[in-house]
Design a protein around this motif. Structure first.
Motif, PDB file in Angstrom:
ATOM      1  N   PRO A  33       0.801  -1.231   0.000  1.00 26.99           N
ATOM      2  CA  PRO A  33       0.000   0.000   0.000  1.00 26.99           C
ATOM      3  C   PRO A  33       0.833   1.280   0.000  1.00 26.99           C
ATOM      4  O   PRO A  33       0.452   2.266  -0.630  1.00 26.99           O
ATOM      5  N   ASP A  34       1.973   1.300   0.690  1.00 24.04           N
ATOM      6  CA  ASP A  34       2.793   2.508   0.730  1.00 24.04           C
ATOM      7  C   ASP A  34       3.316   2.869  -0.657  1.00 24.04           C
ATOM      8  O   ASP A  34       3.328   4.050  -1.046  1.00 24.04           O
ATOM      9  N   GLU A  35       3.762   1.863  -1.399  1.00 19.64           N
ATOM     10  CA  GLU A  35       4.279   2.123  -2.747  1.00 19.64           C
ATOM     11  C   GLU A  35       3.149   2.502  -3.702  1.00 19.64           C
ATOM     12  O   GLU A  35       3.322   3.352  -4.585  1.00 19.64           O
ATOM     13  N   MET A  36       1.976   1.890  -3.514  1.00 22.02           N
ATOM     14  CA  MET A  36       0.821   2.275  -4.327  1.00 22.02           C
ATOM     15  C   MET A  36       0.449   3.726  -4.073  1.00 22.02           C
ATOM     16  O   MET A  36       0.137   4.486  -5.006  1.00 22.02           O
ATOM     17  N   ARG A  37       0.499   4.122  -2.813  1.00 20.78           N
ATOM     18  CA  ARG A  37       0.156   5.508  -2.465  1.00 20.78           C
ATOM     19  C   ARG A  37       1.207   6.476  -3.013  1.00 20.78           C
ATOM     20  O   ARG A  37       0.875   7.581  -3.445  1.00 20.78           O
ATOM     21  N   LYS A  38       2.472   6.070  -2.981  1.00 24.71           N
ATOM     22  CA  LYS A  38       3.527   6.907  -3.549  1.00 24.71           C
ATOM     23  C   LYS A  38       3.341   7.060  -5.051  1.00 24.71           C
ATOM     24  O   LYS A  38       3.588   8.130  -5.617  1.00 24.71           O
ATOM     25  N   MET A  39       2.864   6.011  -5.710  1.00 26.58           N
ATOM     26  CA  MET A  39       2.705   6.040  -7.159  1.00 26.58           C
ATOM     27  C   MET A  39       1.447   6.787  -7.593  1.00 26.58           C
ATOM     28  O   MET A  39       1.470   7.534  -8.578  1.00 26.58           O
ATOM     29  N   PHE A  40       0.342   6.615  -6.862  1.00 24.98           N
ATOM     30  CA  PHE A  40      -0.950   7.145  -7.323  1.00 24.98           C
ATOM     31  C   PHE A  40      -1.620   8.129  -6.365  1.00 24.98           C
ATOM     32  O   PHE A  40      -2.656   8.702  -6.705  1.00 24.98           O
ATOM     33  N   GLN A 112      13.393  -4.081  -1.550  1.00 27.80           N
ATOM     34  CA  GLN A 112      12.636  -5.015  -2.379  1.00 27.80           C
ATOM     35  C   GLN A 112      11.350  -4.359  -2.885  1.00 27.80           C
ATOM     36  O   GLN A 112      11.012  -4.472  -4.074  1.00 27.80           O
ATOM     37  N   ARG A 113      10.652  -3.663  -2.016  1.00 29.57           N
ATOM     38  CA  ARG A 113       9.399  -3.018  -2.416  1.00 29.57           C
ATOM     39  C   ARG A 113       9.649  -1.911  -3.439  1.00 29.57           C
ATOM     40  O   ARG A 113       8.842  -1.711  -4.355  1.00 29.57           O
ATOM     41  N   ASN A 114      10.758  -1.196  -3.307  1.00 28.39           N
ATOM     42  CA  ASN A 114      11.023  -0.112  -4.238  1.00 28.39           C
ATOM     43  C   ASN A 114      11.570  -0.596  -5.567  1.00 28.39           C
ATOM     44  O   ASN A 114      11.390   0.078  -6.585  1.00 28.39           O
ATOM     45  N   ILE A 115      12.211  -1.738  -5.603  1.00 28.98           N
ATOM     46  CA  ILE A 115      12.562  -2.342  -6.896  1.00 28.98           C
ATOM     47  C   ILE A 115      11.280  -2.701  -7.653  1.00 28.98           C
ATOM     48  O   ILE A 115      11.161  -2.455  -8.854  1.00 28.98           O
ATOM     49  N   ALA A 118       9.660   0.525  -8.914  1.00 28.12           N
ATOM     50  CA  ALA A 118      10.323   1.008 -10.124  1.00 28.12           C
ATOM     51  C   ALA A 118      10.049   0.097 -11.314  1.00 28.12           C
ATOM     52  O   ALA A 118       9.959   0.559 -12.463  1.00 28.12           O
ATOM     53  N   PHE A 119       9.897  -1.201 -11.059  1.00 27.17           N
ATOM     54  CA  PHE A 119       9.548  -2.142 -12.126  1.00 27.17           C
ATOM     55  C   PHE A 119       8.260  -1.729 -12.819  1.00 27.17           C
ATOM     56  O   PHE A 119       8.121  -1.834 -14.047  1.00 27.17           O
ATOM     57  N   ASN A 120       7.319  -1.229 -12.051  1.00 30.88           N
ATOM     58  CA  ASN A 120       5.999  -0.921 -12.600  1.00 30.88           C
ATOM     59  C   ASN A 120       5.901   0.447 -13.252  1.00 30.88           C
ATOM     60  O   ASN A 120       4.815   0.828 -13.704  1.00 30.88           O
ATOM     61  N   PHE A 121       7.021   1.167 -13.367  1.00 33.45           N
ATOM     62  CA  PHE A 121       7.017   2.365 -14.204  1.00 33.45           C
ATOM     63  C   PHE A 121       6.576   2.016 -15.626  1.00 33.45           C
ATOM     64  O   PHE A 121       5.944   2.821 -16.301  1.00 33.45           O
ATOM     65  N   GLN A 122       6.917   0.819 -16.069  1.00 30.43           N
ATOM     66  CA  GLN A 122       6.663   0.442 -17.461  1.00 30.43           C
ATOM     67  C   GLN A 122       5.185   0.323 -17.807  1.00 30.43           C
ATOM     68  O   GLN A 122       4.829   0.274 -18.986  1.00 30.43           O
ATOM     69  N   GLY A 240       8.013   8.868 -14.931  1.00 31.91           N
ATOM     70  CA  GLY A 240       7.353   7.963 -13.990  1.00 31.91           C
ATOM     71  C   GLY A 240       7.458   8.391 -12.547  1.00 31.91           C
ATOM     72  O   GLY A 240       6.840   7.781 -11.669  1.00 31.91           O
ATOM     73  N   ILE A 241       8.222   9.449 -12.265  1.00 32.47           N
ATOM     74  CA  ILE A 241       8.441   9.894 -10.888  1.00 32.47           C
ATOM     75  C   ILE A 241       7.301  10.809 -10.447  1.00 32.47           C
ATOM     76  O   ILE A 241       6.807  11.628 -11.214  1.00 32.47           O
ATOM     77  N   GLY A 242       6.893  10.658  -9.207  1.00 31.22           N
ATOM     78  CA  GLY A 242       5.824  11.488  -8.669  1.00 31.22           C
ATOM     79  C   GLY A 242       4.472  10.816  -8.787  1.00 31.22           C
ATOM     80  O   GLY A 242       4.338   9.709  -9.327  1.00 31.22           O
ATOM     81  N   VAL A 243       3.445  11.472  -8.274  1.00 28.26           N
ATOM     82  CA  VAL A 243       2.092  10.909  -8.287  1.00 28.26           C
ATOM     83  C   VAL A 243       1.567  10.864  -9.715  1.00 28.26           C
ATOM     84  O   VAL A 243       1.595  11.856 -10.441  1.00 28.26           O
ATOM     85  N   GLN A 244       1.100   9.689 -10.114  1.00 31.26           N
ATOM     86  CA  GLN A 244       0.658   9.434 -11.475  1.00 31.26           C
ATOM     87  C   GLN A 244      -0.867   9.303 -11.553  1.00 31.26           C
ATOM     88  O   GLN A 244      -1.513   8.933 -10.568  1.00 31.26           O
TER      89      GLN A 244
END
Length: 509
Positions: A33-40, A112-115, A118-122, A240-244
């Motif tokens: 959830p933390d990485e999802m929140r960082k992404m979206f 591990q979570r941040n790899i 970053a993988f899901n930038f694609q 891909g950086i920042g809220v998308q």
């Protein structure tokens, strides 16, 4: 001829790319959830007002699917994250060491979570729109332009075998002239930690080649392409950086529910919905998506076609070996009816399979399928996936996993069918009115039903009731709109030959 200063031995990870398990046999974790929140941003949270972030069902399904895409390899994450650490967008010290090569993988959950993040930038729209594609010579020219110490960005190089199979991501950092029209792109290949490798460009022939496996434990295989294949691309990191924008959130006109309300039609929002197949990495069925106008995207007689205006085919850069042939994900414009065929014509043996669709405010995941060679299963998704109708040329036992974002709450539904006879139909109508879920069939079937309700400011509650039988031609309607407590039963109305009968289903959860 060009050099941005990055080096594999000082700026890359000291451990190699991994899939579901790493080189030591451990299973690293992926996005949470933390990485999802960082992404979206907060849109992923079902209960943000309560000060925490339980993912909405739709956001959770998106995360599950995104994480599963990395089972064959995290190469994109290695390339993107190493570039971000090098450019100090993130700091290695945040993950437990002063430099990137000093970072351990084992036990390092934040890394591990941040790899995986970053993988899901694609799969992000902004990232994909910024990818530069073209001939080998055009990609060489682009790298000569951007691989400088003053360029503010870092870059990934996407490489594919013909037909965009075996996708892999590496980090370009320099270009050298070998003479006679031959140029070497120096790269950090995350399958070969701390080692400089190179991709050869032949300007005379406008070709490229790279002799490597996507996993160093596998025999090497030649990657190559030319001006026609265009199987080489240059990908800047910064978009891909920042809220998308969240592909599952949607935008609607003021006062209109994302799923529509009773008697209304969802507003046109120029959003996309994504179809995907879960199956074997090597021997799986293929998807063919057909819109209401008869235009197709997917595989026709073994060939990949894209006839639907605005449709996108996303080939993942995650394959663990060159033998892999993972089905692409397909994005099509939201708001049309789509017929999705799971075609087992090319299968060597039967394959456990599932098909999903994620769109603005909804997801449907049809699982527990087993596609035999020559078998075809078909799902008709009404506009905005408000109804899905399933049939197959063989007997199947489908489970429908449905998530919706409603104005009152977020809901997740499981509808598990017993044997569905060959060529018979089962339909599930999503709760676009926020109060009912309807199931119908043309051949008698028994269902297990489950509901989870997520409302901001309240604890999630669950309901299940197994063994609900519907006769030939029946429709059953679960009237969950008034259900706000685990102790409550939920009314269930059966329509048989035009006559309604009701019962209260008790909670077996």
């Amino acid at each position: 001829m060009a050099d941005n200063g990055f080096r594999p031995e000082t700026d890359g990870f000291a451990f190699q790319n991994y899939g579901k398990t790493d080189a030591t046999g451990n299973e690293p974790v992926n996005m949470g959830p933390d990485e999802m929140r960082k992404m979206f941003g907060d849109v992923v949270c079902a209960d943000i007002a309560s000060g925490k972030c339980d993912l909405t069902p739709v956001a959770d399904q998106w995360m599950v699917q995104a994480n599963a895409g990395a089972d064959g390899g995290h190469c994109q994450g290695f390339s993107v994250l190493s570039g971000m650490l090098w450019k100090k967008v993130m700091n290695a010290s945040d993950f437990g060491a002063p430099t990137t090569p000093a970072l351990p993988l084992t036990g390092n959950v934040p890394l591990q979570r941040n790899i995986a993040y970053a993988f899901n930038f694609q799969v992000l729209d902004n990232y994909n729109k910024a990818i530069i594609k073209g001939t080998p010579n055009e990609m060489l020219d682009k790298l000569l332009q951007v691989l400088t110490p003053t360029d503010p960005d870092s870059y990934t190089l996407g490489i594919y075998k013909p037909g965009f199979k075996g996708g892999h991501a590496v980090t370009p950092y320099a270009v050298e002239d070998s003479g006679g029209g031959i140029f070497n792109i120096l790269i950090y290949d995350n399958n070969y930690p701390t080692v400089t490798r190179n991709i050869k460009i032949d300007r005379n022939l406008n070709t490229w080649s790279y002799n490597a496996a996507t996993n160093p434990n596998e025999p090497s295989e030649l990657y190559e392409g030319d001006a026609n294949t265009k199987t080489l691309d240059v990908e800047p990191t910064s978009p891909g950086i920042g809220v998308q924008p969240a592909p599952f959130a949607g935008t609607v006109a003021a006062g209109v529910d994302p799923k529509g309300s009773a008697g209304s039609t969802p507003a046109a929002d120029n959003q996309m919905q994504e179809f995907y197949l879960d199956g074997s990495d090597y021997d799986h069925a293929h998807l063919l998506i057909t819109n209401s106008a008869g235009q197709r995207t997917g595989y026709v007689d073994g060939n990949l076609v894209n006839e639907i205006p605005g449709a996108l085919i996303n080939t993942s850069k995650a394959n663990q070996t060159w033998k892999s042939d993972i089905e692409p994900d397909y994005k099509v414009p939201d708001g049309d009816q789509y017929t999705v065929t799971v075609d087992g014509s090319g299968l060597v043996e039967g394959d456990p399979s599932a098909v999903g669709v994620i769109g603005p405010g909804y997801n449907v995941y049809v699982s527990n399928l087993f596609i035999e060679p020559g078998e075809k299963s078909t799902m008709v998704f009404e506009p905005y996936a408000e109804k899905v109708t399933f049939s197959s040329t063989g007997v199947q036992t489908p489970t429908f996993d449905i998530g919706v974002t409603d104005t009152a709450a977020d809901f997740q539904f499981l509808v598990s069918a017993s044997d569905v006879a060959a060529n018979s139909k089962v339909s599930v109508a999503l709760p676009v009115d926020g109060g009912t879920l309807a199931v119908s069939n043309d051949a008698g079937t028994t269902y297990d039903l489950a509901v989870d309700r997520f409302a901001d400011g309240s604890e999630p509650i669950s309901f299940k009731h197994d063994g609900v039988a519907l006769a030939d031609g029946d429709t059953g309607t679960l009237q969950f709109g008034g259900w706000t407590s685990k102790a409550q039963s939920i009314p269930f109305t059966t329509t048989h030959n035009g006559t309604d009968s009701s019962q209260d289903l008790t909670n077996q959860a």
